[in-house]
Design an enzyme around this catalytic site. Structure first.
Site, PDB file in Angstrom:
ATOM      1  N   GLN A 234       0.780  -1.283  -0.176  1.00  0.00           N
ATOM      2  CA  GLN A 234       0.009   0.083  -0.414  1.00  0.00           C
ATOM      3  C   GLN A 234       0.806   1.451   0.027  1.00  0.00           C
ATOM      4  OE1 GLN A 234      -3.138  -0.066   2.525  1.00  0.00           O
ATOM      5  NE2 GLN A 234      -3.458   2.485   2.797  1.00  0.00           N
TER       6      GLN A 234
ATOM      7  N   ALA B  45       1.249   5.528  -1.580  1.00  0.00           N
ATOM      8  CA  ALA B  45       0.715   6.979  -1.727  1.00  0.00           C
ATOM      9  C   ALA B  45      -0.537   6.739  -2.395  1.00  0.00           C
ATOM     10  CB  ALA B  45       1.390   7.888  -1.324  1.00  0.00           C
ATOM     11  N   GLU B  46      -0.279   6.314  -3.771  1.00  0.00           N
ATOM     12  CA  GLU B  46      -1.233   6.128  -4.562  1.00  0.00           C
ATOM     13  C   GLU B  46      -2.277   5.502  -5.271  1.00  0.00           C
ATOM     14  OE1 GLU B  46      -1.519   9.235  -6.692  1.00  0.00           O
ATOM     15  OE2 GLU B  46       0.023   9.980  -5.985  1.00  0.00           O
ATOM     16  N   ALA B  47      -1.404   3.996  -4.370  1.00  0.00           N
ATOM     17  CA  ALA B  47      -2.245   2.904  -5.097  1.00  0.00           C
ATOM     18  C   ALA B  47      -2.466   1.484  -4.019  1.00  0.00           C
ATOM     19  CB  ALA B  47      -2.007   2.271  -6.422  1.00  0.00           C
TER      20      ALA B  47
ATOM     21  N   ASP C 136       9.852   6.842 -10.832  1.00  0.00           N
ATOM     22  CA  ASP C 136      10.314   6.284  -9.243  1.00  0.00           C
ATOM     23  C   ASP C 136      11.340   5.587  -9.602  1.00  0.00           C
ATOM     24  OD1 ASP C 136       9.805   6.271  -7.220  1.00  0.00           O
ATOM     25  OD2 ASP C 136       7.986   4.282  -6.820  1.00  0.00           O
TER      26      ASP C 136
END
Length: 219
Positions: A11, A13-15, A130
């Protein structure tokens, strides 16, 4: 998404990323992008859908160009889901750490694989966004390098964006893998030889490094 057979494995920050059975005898990774409560619902839906489609397209374009990426099985845009191949292997981060110190041949072959893959990616004007050794997998059996997690990717022909991509990887390697300066140099050398725009990107990388050093020095 039916979650009773899905196992949450990451998990961010985005998904959220799940592993679950998919078809007969195989597993899939399911990536679910979050709704952003601070955005207007209609705007959030459009932006999230664009991100989901962008990630799936990047994976497919890279795969067609010969870069090993997870196969996309299905895209569920209304629910912000991408179903893709579960890749059996070790992250490059774990691969390096488990073999530290790596012998010269293994380090060179891994660095060359990374450099070639990034060269193809940037020649397609895909910027990862990233790049870390956690977002690369050494595929079990074939030892092929797999690029993953294009959730922050974008399409850009700008040399600056590609240089920043490499700078992010360099900083990640310095912080995660001490004494891998030679390995990163091999990645850069291979990238420079393999990419059509490699010379310009490497020159821009020097500028990005200087700016990074100034920020570190002056806060």
């Amino acid at each position: 998404m039916e979650t009773h057979e899905a196992i949450l494995i990451k998990q961010g920050a985005e998904a959220r990323v799940y592993k679950m059975p998919f078809g007969e005898g195989r597993c899939a990774i399911v990536k679910e992008r979050f709704k952003k409560a601070y955005r207007h619902p209609v705007l959030d839906e459009k932006l999230t859908a664009r991100r989901v489609i962008q990630e799936a397209r990047c994976l497919q374009r890279l795969r067609r160009a010969g870069v090993d990426t997870p196969t996309v099985y299905m895209v569920d845009t209304p629910n912000s889901l991408i179903y893709m191949e579960y890749v059996d292997g070790s992250s490059v981060r774990d691969y390096i750490n488990s073999r530290a110190p790596m012998n010269d041949d293994d380090e060179r072959l891994l660095a060359q694989s990374i450099g070639k893959s990034l060269a193809v990616m940037h020649d397609l004007d895909i910027v990862h966004g990233d790049l870390t050794t956690s977002n690369m997998i050494v595929r079990e059996g074939s030892q092929s390098l797999v690029l993953i997690d294009f959730g922050l990717s974008m399409v850009s022909s700008m040399v600056e964006d590609k240089a920043v991509d490499l700078y992010v990887l360099e900083r990640a390697m310095i912080s995660t893998h001490p004494d891998t300066e030679g390995m990163f140099q091999c990645i850069l050398d291979t990238y420079g030889k393999s990419s059509k725009g490699g010379k310009a990107v490497r020159k821009k990388l020097e500028e990005v490094r200087r700016r990074g050093r100034k920020r570190t020095a002056f806060g």
